[in-house]
Design a protein around this motif. Structure first.
Motif, PDB file in Angstrom:
ATOM      1  N   GLY A  79       0.811  -1.213   0.000  1.00  0.00           N
ATOM      2  CA  GLY A  79       0.000   0.000   0.000  1.00  0.00           C
ATOM      3  C   GLY A  79       0.844   1.261   0.000  1.00  0.00           C
ATOM      4  O   GLY A  79       1.998   1.269   0.416  1.00  0.00           O
ATOM      5  N   HIS A  80       0.242   2.357  -0.459  1.00  0.00           N
ATOM      6  CA  HIS A  80       0.954   3.624  -0.623  1.00  0.00           C
ATOM      7  C   HIS A  80       1.534   4.135   0.692  1.00  0.00           C
ATOM      8  O   HIS A  80       2.681   4.591   0.746  1.00  0.00           O
ATOM      9  CB  HIS A  80       0.012   4.672  -1.219  1.00  0.00           C
ATOM     10  CG  HIS A  80       0.621   6.041  -1.314  1.00  0.00           C
ATOM     11  ND1 HIS A  80       1.596   6.360  -2.243  1.00  0.00           N
ATOM     12  CD2 HIS A  80       0.408   7.168  -0.575  1.00  0.00           C
ATOM     13  CE1 HIS A  80       1.944   7.625  -2.080  1.00  0.00           C
ATOM     14  NE2 HIS A  80       1.247   8.127  -1.075  1.00  0.00           N
ATOM     15  N   GLU A  83       4.544   2.041   1.807  1.00  0.00           N
ATOM     16  CA  GLU A  83       5.675   2.271   0.916  1.00  0.00           C
ATOM     17  C   GLU A  83       6.321   3.620   1.227  1.00  0.00           C
ATOM     18  O   GLU A  83       7.545   3.768   1.141  1.00  0.00           O
ATOM     19  CB  GLU A  83       5.214   2.220  -0.541  1.00  0.00           C
ATOM     20  CG  GLU A  83       4.875   0.811  -1.009  1.00  0.00           C
ATOM     21  CD  GLU A  83       4.474   0.737  -2.463  1.00  0.00           C
ATOM     22  OE1 GLU A  83       4.359  -0.383  -2.989  1.00  0.00           O
ATOM     23  OE2 GLU A  83       4.266   1.805  -3.087  1.00  0.00           O
ATOM     24  N   ARG A  84       5.516   4.585   1.609  1.00  0.00           N
ATOM     25  CA  ARG A  84       6.049   5.883   2.044  1.00  0.00           C
ATOM     26  C   ARG A  84       6.887   5.720   3.315  1.00  0.00           C
ATOM     27  O   ARG A  84       7.984   6.267   3.431  1.00  0.00           O
ATOM     28  CB  ARG A  84       4.883   6.850   2.293  1.00  0.00           C
ATOM     29  CG  ARG A  84       5.276   8.261   2.713  1.00  0.00           C
ATOM     30  CD  ARG A  84       4.018   9.098   2.851  1.00  0.00           C
ATOM     31  NE  ARG A  84       4.273  10.428   3.380  1.00  0.00           N
ATOM     32  CZ  ARG A  84       3.309  11.311   3.651  1.00  0.00           C
ATOM     33  NH1 ARG A  84       2.044  10.985   3.419  1.00  0.00           N
ATOM     34  NH2 ARG A  84       3.619  12.504   4.144  1.00  0.00           N
ATOM     35  N   SER A 111       4.107  -2.069  -5.115  1.00  0.00           N
ATOM     36  CA  SER A 111       3.468  -1.510  -6.310  1.00  0.00           C
ATOM     37  C   SER A 111       4.489  -1.369  -7.433  1.00  0.00           C
ATOM     38  O   SER A 111       5.699  -1.254  -7.183  1.00  0.00           O
ATOM     39  CB  SER A 111       2.873  -0.141  -5.990  1.00  0.00           C
ATOM     40  OG  SER A 111       3.904   0.807  -5.749  1.00  0.00           O
ATOM     41  N   ALA A 113       5.044   1.226  -9.172  1.00  0.00           N
ATOM     42  CA  ALA A 113       5.687   2.535  -9.020  1.00  0.00           C
ATOM     43  C   ALA A 113       6.859   2.453  -8.042  1.00  0.00           C
ATOM     44  O   ALA A 113       7.930   3.021  -8.277  1.00  0.00           O
ATOM     45  CB  ALA A 113       4.674   3.567  -8.544  1.00  0.00           C
ATOM     46  N   PHE A 114       6.674   1.730  -6.946  1.00  0.00           N
ATOM     47  CA  PHE A 114       7.758   1.604  -5.962  1.00  0.00           C
ATOM     48  C   PHE A 114       8.916   0.798  -6.549  1.00  0.00           C
ATOM     49  O   PHE A 114      10.082   1.145  -6.358  1.00  0.00           O
ATOM     50  CB  PHE A 114       7.240   0.938  -4.686  1.00  0.00           C
ATOM     51  CG  PHE A 114       8.284   0.858  -3.592  1.00  0.00           C
ATOM     52  CD1 PHE A 114       8.408   1.883  -2.676  1.00  0.00           C
ATOM     53  CD2 PHE A 114       9.147  -0.234  -3.509  1.00  0.00           C
ATOM     54  CE1 PHE A 114       9.384   1.815  -1.676  1.00  0.00           C
ATOM     55  CE2 PHE A 114      10.106  -0.302  -2.517  1.00  0.00           C
ATOM     56  CZ  PHE A 114      10.223   0.732  -1.600  1.00  0.00           C
ATOM     57  N   LYS A 339      10.306  13.336  -0.980  1.00  0.00           N
ATOM     58  CA  LYS A 339       9.381  13.966  -1.937  1.00  0.00           C
ATOM     59  C   LYS A 339      10.130  14.790  -2.968  1.00  0.00           C
ATOM     60  O   LYS A 339       9.791  14.783  -4.161  1.00  0.00           O
ATOM     61  CB  LYS A 339       8.372  14.827  -1.187  1.00  0.00           C
ATOM     62  CG  LYS A 339       7.324  14.042  -0.404  1.00  0.00           C
ATOM     63  CD  LYS A 339       6.390  14.973   0.347  1.00  0.00           C
ATOM     64  CE  LYS A 339       5.338  14.193   1.122  1.00  0.00           C
ATOM     65  NZ  LYS A 339       4.458  15.103   1.923  1.00  0.00           N
ATOM     66  N   GLU A 342      11.738  12.467  -5.458  1.00  0.00           N
ATOM     67  CA  GLU A 342      10.727  11.936  -6.377  1.00  0.00           C
ATOM     68  C   GLU A 342      10.336  12.987  -7.418  1.00  0.00           C
ATOM     69  O   GLU A 342      10.168  12.675  -8.602  1.00  0.00           O
ATOM     70  CB  GLU A 342       9.492  11.484  -5.592  1.00  0.00           C
ATOM     71  CG  GLU A 342       9.719  10.243  -4.763  1.00  0.00           C
ATOM     72  CD  GLU A 342       8.522   9.874  -3.907  1.00  0.00           C
ATOM     73  OE1 GLU A 342       8.254   8.675  -3.742  1.00  0.00           O
ATOM     74  OE2 GLU A 342       7.851  10.786  -3.397  1.00  0.00           O
TER      75      GLU A 342
END
Length: 362
Positions: A79-80, A83-84, A111, A113-114, A339, A342
């Motif tokens: 999950g987001h 992963e954060r 995910s 994306a990760f 952030k 990214e």
């Protein structure tokens, strides 16, 4: 003598009995862990040969000293939000550990994306990363809830997830921050145990507000533990050689397979299982400062904490992100650093695509 050929691992189970020769009753069936060359695959087969009559007597458990300077860290997330958390946990490990670091991340729940992001993070911060996966065996009772499947992967397959030449791996929860060099934990003397966990805070550092939630201090768990501490599963160091050669991983799976068929058993699978098996699979209790959690520990004891875990608080029910900002002064700084990185990747992407198009035109 009877020769046994193993062709595959499918079919009926057979129990093989071992009989020691006269005069060899006190000789260990296992090789001495410290006298093995971890890089030699031939030693693996010598271990199997040793099962049917060894020549060395084992006096006391000796430590397996890692020859690889790299600190190996295992973790997983789904999950987001987690992963954060995982990105920040990895950042704190890198910022505080002087030795080379390699992360082993279970890919089953990450995910796309990760998976695309983490190699770029590794390149920027100078660490290694490898995604590992393992298919749940058909013969082992399978969980149906995603959270319990994740818990299963934390504890049940440690002996098969990593290469045979790895001697020690440190598991760190995604929602945790590390404040010290993990080499200290990697090199800790486990006194012959296959892994080391931190007990839940007790005594003078125990959070009295959550006393009513400490289920292990009364009833069945208190009787079963018999004076042993109940440990938290958010951080632990694993001696893979001991785990494999003493058959401890098989004991974990066999006990899980029996208990998990009862829906009321192993409520906290990854935590209850190793604590339940302490009398058969010993746990080395790490010093208390290795893991601090607001739920179970006093605020005063946080100053000595080597890691901080954002575990759920059944008393306050504060969301984890809110707790992170409240408990960890550097949290916003780390979160913003990730952030910004990214964002820099997103701005670089169109430029890279444009450069490729110009090269094709030329």
């Amino acid at each position: 003598k009877q020769h046994i050929i193993i062709k595959d691992f499918i079919g009926e189970k057979e129990v093989l009995y071992v009989e020691k020769r006269p005069g060899m009753e006190k000789v260990s069936l296992f090789d001495d862990l410290t006298e093995r060359d971890d890089s030699s695959s031939a030693e693996i087969w010598e271990t199997f040969a040793g099962l049917f009559g060894g020549e060395k007597e084992k006096e006391k458990p000796k430590e397996t000293v890692p020859k690889d300077e790299t600190i190996h860290v295992f973790s997983l997330a789904s999950g987001h939000l987690y992963e954060r958390f995982l990105k920040i946990m990895m950042l704190t490990v890198i910022k505080n550990t002087q030795s080379p670091v390699k992360f082993w991340l279970l890919s089953n729940f990450l995910s796309p994306a990760f998976k695309e992001f983490v190699p770029q993070m590794a390149s920027k911060y100078g660490f290694e990363v490898e995604l590992v996966t393992y298919k749940w065996p058909a013969w082992l009772h399978e969980q149906t809830e995603k959270q319990r499947i994740i818990w299963g992967y934390k504890i049940l397959f440690l002996d098969v997830l990593f290469p045979l030449n790895l001697t020690r791996v440190i598991y760190v929860d995604a929602d945790q921050v590390v404040r010290v060099d993990l080499k200290e934990l990697r090199d800790i003397n486990l006194q012959g145990a296959p892994y080391g966990y931190t007990p839940f805070c007790s005594g003078s550092v125990m959070n009295r507000d959550t006393t009513g939630f400490r289920f292990w201090d009364s009833g069945y768990w208190k009787d079963h533990l018999g004076g042993r501490p109940y440990h938290i599963s958010a951080l632990y160091v694993i001696d893979l050689l001991t785990l494999r050669e003493r058959g401890y991983a098989d004991q974990l799976r066999a006990t899980y397979d029996g208990l998990s068929k009862d829906p009321n058993s192993l409520a906290n699978l990854d935590q209850d299982l190793p604590n339940y098996l302490q009398h058969m699979v010993p746990i080395y209790s790490l010093p208390q400062e290795w893991l601090w959690c607001e739920t179970w520990c006093t605020m005063e004891s946080k100053n000595n904490a080597k890691t901080i875990d954002l575990c759920n608080n059944p008393h306050t029910k504060i969301p984890k992100l809110e707790a992170a900002v409240k408990l960890i002064p550097e949290w916003n700084e780390w979160d913003n650093e990730i952030k910004e990185f990214e964002l820099s990747l997103q701005t670089q992407l169109p430029q890279t695509e444009q450069e490729e198009e110009e090269e094709e035109e030329e």
